[in-house]
Design a protein around this motif. Structure first.
Motif, PDB file in Angstrom:
ATOM      1  N   HIS A  85       0.844  -1.187   0.000  1.00 59.02           N
ATOM      2  CA  HIS A  85       0.000   0.000   0.000  1.00 59.02           C
ATOM      3  C   HIS A  85       0.880   1.237   0.000  1.00 59.02           C
ATOM      4  N   ARG A  86       0.411   2.268  -0.634  1.00 53.25           N
ATOM      5  CA  ARG A  86       1.142   3.529  -0.611  1.00 53.25           C
ATOM      6  C   ARG A  86       0.914   4.209   0.723  1.00 53.25           C
ATOM      7  N   THR A  87       1.949   4.738   1.273  1.00 57.47           N
ATOM      8  CA  THR A  87       1.810   5.456   2.538  1.00 57.47           C
ATOM      9  C   THR A  87       1.608   6.932   2.257  1.00 57.47           C
ATOM     10  N   SER A  88       0.784   7.544   3.064  1.00 54.03           N
ATOM     11  CA  SER A  88       0.576   8.973   2.896  1.00 54.03           C
ATOM     12  C   SER A  88       1.703   9.718   3.595  1.00 54.03           C
ATOM     13  N   PRO A  89       2.052  10.898   3.115  1.00 57.92           N
ATOM     14  CA  PRO A  89       3.131  11.653   3.770  1.00 57.92           C
ATOM     15  C   PRO A  89       2.708  12.075   5.176  1.00 57.92           C
ATOM     16  N   ALA A  90       3.673  12.195   6.029  1.00 53.93           N
ATOM     17  CA  ALA A  90       3.399  12.582   7.413  1.00 53.93           C
ATOM     18  C   ALA A  90       2.824  13.999   7.444  1.00 53.93           C
ATOM     19  N   ALA A  91       1.922  14.230   8.396  1.00 58.90           N
ATOM     20  CA  ALA A  91       1.319  15.555   8.528  1.00 58.90           C
ATOM     21  C   ALA A  91       2.375  16.554   8.969  1.00 58.90           C
ATOM     22  N   ARG A  92       2.316  17.746   8.388  1.00 59.56           N
ATOM     23  CA  ARG A  92       3.271  18.790   8.740  1.00 59.56           C
ATOM     24  C   ARG A  92       2.787  19.503   9.989  1.00 59.56           C
ATOM     25  N   ILE A  93       3.655  19.660  10.947  1.00 58.75           N
ATOM     26  CA  ILE A  93       3.307  20.356  12.178  1.00 58.75           C
ATOM     27  C   ILE A  93       3.281  21.851  11.901  1.00 58.75           C
ATOM     28  N   CYS A  94       2.288  22.508  12.454  1.00 60.98           N
ATOM     29  CA  CYS A  94       2.133  23.947  12.264  1.00 60.98           C
ATOM     30  C   CYS A  94       3.358  24.680  12.828  1.00 60.98           C
ATOM     31  N   CYS A 121      -5.013  28.141  17.867  1.00 63.44           N
ATOM     32  CA  CYS A 121      -4.044  28.758  16.963  1.00 63.44           C
ATOM     33  C   CYS A 121      -4.777  29.319  15.748  1.00 63.44           C
ATOM     34  N   ARG A 122      -4.459  30.540  15.381  1.00 67.76           N
ATOM     35  CA  ARG A 122      -5.121  31.171  14.236  1.00 67.76           C
ATOM     36  C   ARG A 122      -4.626  30.618  12.906  1.00 67.76           C
ATOM     37  N   ALA A 123      -3.375  30.202  12.854  1.00 66.91           N
ATOM     38  CA  ALA A 123      -2.797  29.752  11.588  1.00 66.91           C
ATOM     39  C   ALA A 123      -3.350  28.400  11.141  1.00 66.91           C
ATOM     40  N   CYS A 124      -3.556  27.474  12.092  1.00 67.73           N
ATOM     41  CA  CYS A 124      -4.020  26.129  11.729  1.00 67.73           C
ATOM     42  C   CYS A 124      -5.453  25.869  12.186  1.00 67.73           C
ATOM     43  N   ASN A 125      -6.114  26.878  12.719  1.00 71.53           N
ATOM     44  CA  ASN A 125      -7.500  26.765  13.194  1.00 71.53           C
ATOM     45  C   ASN A 125      -7.668  25.682  14.255  1.00 71.53           C
ATOM     46  N   GLY A 126      -6.674  25.506  15.101  1.00 71.76           N
ATOM     47  CA  GLY A 126      -6.759  24.559  16.202  1.00 71.76           C
ATOM     48  C   GLY A 126      -6.536  23.111  15.832  1.00 71.76           C
ATOM     49  N   PRO A 185      -1.542  21.825   5.787  1.00 73.08           N
ATOM     50  CA  PRO A 185      -1.425  20.980   4.596  1.00 73.08           C
ATOM     51  C   PRO A 185      -0.059  21.126   3.943  1.00 73.08           C
ATOM     52  N   ALA A 186       0.410  20.053   3.347  1.00 69.03           N
ATOM     53  CA  ALA A 186       1.702  20.074   2.658  1.00 69.03           C
ATOM     54  C   ALA A 186       1.598  20.958   1.426  1.00 69.03           C
ATOM     55  N   ARG A 187       2.670  21.656   1.128  1.00 68.91           N
ATOM     56  CA  ARG A 187       2.695  22.501  -0.059  1.00 68.91           C
ATOM     57  C   ARG A 187       2.857  21.631  -1.295  1.00 68.91           C
ATOM     58  N   ARG A 188       2.152  21.978  -2.310  1.00 67.30           N
ATOM     59  CA  ARG A 188       2.303  21.262  -3.578  1.00 67.30           C
ATOM     60  C   ARG A 188       3.328  21.996  -4.430  1.00 67.30           C
ATOM     61  N   VAL A 189       4.244  21.259  -4.980  1.00 71.57           N
ATOM     62  CA  VAL A 189       5.282  21.844  -5.807  1.00 71.57           C
ATOM     63  C   VAL A 189       4.704  22.077  -7.195  1.00 71.57           C
ATOM     64  N   GLN A 190       4.783  23.311  -7.644  1.00 70.32           N
ATOM     65  CA  GLN A 190       4.303  23.622  -8.976  1.00 70.32           C
ATOM     66  C   GLN A 190       5.420  23.422  -9.978  1.00 70.32           C
TER      67      GLN A 190
END
Length: 61
Positions: free
Chosen positions: A3-12, A41-46, A51-56
């Motif tokens: 199974h594909r693993t999802s990337p780890a959540a980024r800490i605020c 927290c205002r930045a992550c809404n608690g 979310p991880a940044r998507r590389v353009q």
């Protein structure tokens, strides 16, 4: 099949994962209780994560 693993959540970066804090008001009410305010927290809404940044394509690093 693996199974594909999802990337780890980024800490605020603003709250370091501690999204909600309790702050005392410094005074006591008429019953002697110490009132506290729960602040998120205002930045992550608690949530504590962002979310991880998507590389353009063609974006500079």
């Amino acid at each position: 099949m693996t199974h594909r693993t999802s990337p780890a959540a980024r800490i605020c970066p603003n709250c370091d994962g501690f999204a909600t804090v309790a702050i005392t008001t410094g005074s006591r009410d008429q019953h002697g209780h110490l009132p506290t305010l729960t602040i998120a927290c205002r930045a992550c809404n608690g949530q504590g994560t962002v979310p991880a940044r998507r590389v353009q394509e063609g974006a500079r690093a």
